[in-house]
Design an enzyme around this catalytic site. Structure first.
Site, mmCIF file in Angstrom:
data_model
loop_
_atom_site.group_PDB
_atom_site.id
_atom_site.type_symbol
_atom_site.label_atom_id
_atom_site.label_comp_id
_atom_site.label_asym_id
_atom_site.label_seq_id
_atom_site.Cartn_x
_atom_site.Cartn_y
_atom_site.Cartn_z
ATOM 1 N N ASP A 1 0.804 -1.218 0.000
ATOM 2 C CA ASP A 1 0.000 0.000 0.000
ATOM 3 C C ASP A 1 0.839 1.271 0.000
ATOM 4 O O ASP A 1 0.376 2.332 0.396
ATOM 5 C CB ASP A 1 -0.943 0.012 1.211
ATOM 6 C CG ASP A 1 -0.185 0.068 2.535
ATOM 7 O OD1 ASP A 1 1.048 -0.147 2.529
ATOM 8 O OD2 ASP A 1 -0.830 0.315 3.573
ATOM 9 N N GLU A 2 2.082 1.182 -0.455
ATOM 10 C CA GLU A 2 2.956 2.350 -0.426
ATOM 11 C C GLU A 2 3.829 2.383 -1.662
ATOM 12 O O GLU A 2 4.406 1.372 -2.057
ATOM 13 C CB GLU A 2 3.832 2.328 0.828
ATOM 14 C CG GLU A 2 4.734 3.534 0.973
ATOM 15 C CD GLU A 2 5.502 3.528 2.291
ATOM 16 O OE1 GLU A 2 6.597 4.117 2.333
ATOM 17 O OE2 GLU A 2 5.010 2.922 3.258
#
Length: 205
Positions: free
Chosen positions: A50-51
């Site tokens: 998620d990054e």
């Protein structure tokens, strides 16, 4: 900020109902998220589920408008919000992306570092972990601004010359790392070995 670990949460709330994890579904949404960003800004460094880091050098849009476009594209593709930090480098981007969570947009320049970054706790710098933070606190260094004002010799005496220099560079918002869009094997050298060892030390600290 990041969610609490499941086992710690379960210990604190023994009556909680724990739902099963679906890592395949997490992966599908992660791919949708990154594809939505890539439609607007394709130069992406993948940093996990998620990054990501995005190189916006060749994207002509004004920063805040660009971030809003990315967020809308992500929401359209996934139904999810995201927080974005737009800064001159990766170190500041990591910090900035966490300043206005959830669903925030933070745009910082180097001139903003004293007002926006220096008041933050030193541990907000990615690479200063619990051990390093505890050692800094014993020296009376609790904020990023206090770290930036610490004499290099003082830090070197407690952390070693190179790690001390990294601490000072980070406190001043200096970071020359490029956005890496692919991972290629590197030849072994003293410098690459040092970088690997320094990364390992940062992880431990």
């Amino acid at each position: 900020h990041s969610g609490m670990g499941l086992m710690k949460a379960a210990a604190l709330a023994p009556d909680a109902i724990l739902l099963p994890a679906d890592f395949d579904e997490y992966g599908r949404y992660s791919r949708r998220f990154k594809a939505a960003v890539a439609e607007i800004a394709p130069c992406i460094e993948d940093r996990g589920i998620d990054e990501i880091y995005i190189d916006l050098t060749d994207v002509p849009d004004e920063a805040h408008a660009l971030a809003a476009r990315i967020k809308e594209n992500v929401r359209r593709a996934t139904g999810l919000s995201c927080s974005i930090g737009i800064t001159p480098n990766k170190l500041l981007a990591k910090i900035a992306s966490e300043l206005d969570k959830p669903d925030g947009i933070t745009v910082l320049t180097h001139d903003d570092v004293p007002a926006r970054i220096w008041p933050l706790p030193a541990k907000r710098i990615n690479g200063i972990g619990p051990r390093a933070d505890a050692k800094l606190r014993t020296l009376g260094i609790e904020t990023i601004g206090a770290l930036a004002a610490t004499p290099p010799a003082t830090l070197a005496a407690h952390f070693g010359t190179r790690y001390a220099q990294w601490l000072l560079d980070a406190a001043h918002g200096r970071d020359e790392r490029p956005v890496v869009t692919s991972r290629e094997p590197k030849s072994i050298s003293r410098e690459t070995t040092f970088e690997r060892d320094l990364d390992a030390r940062r992880d431990r600290e």
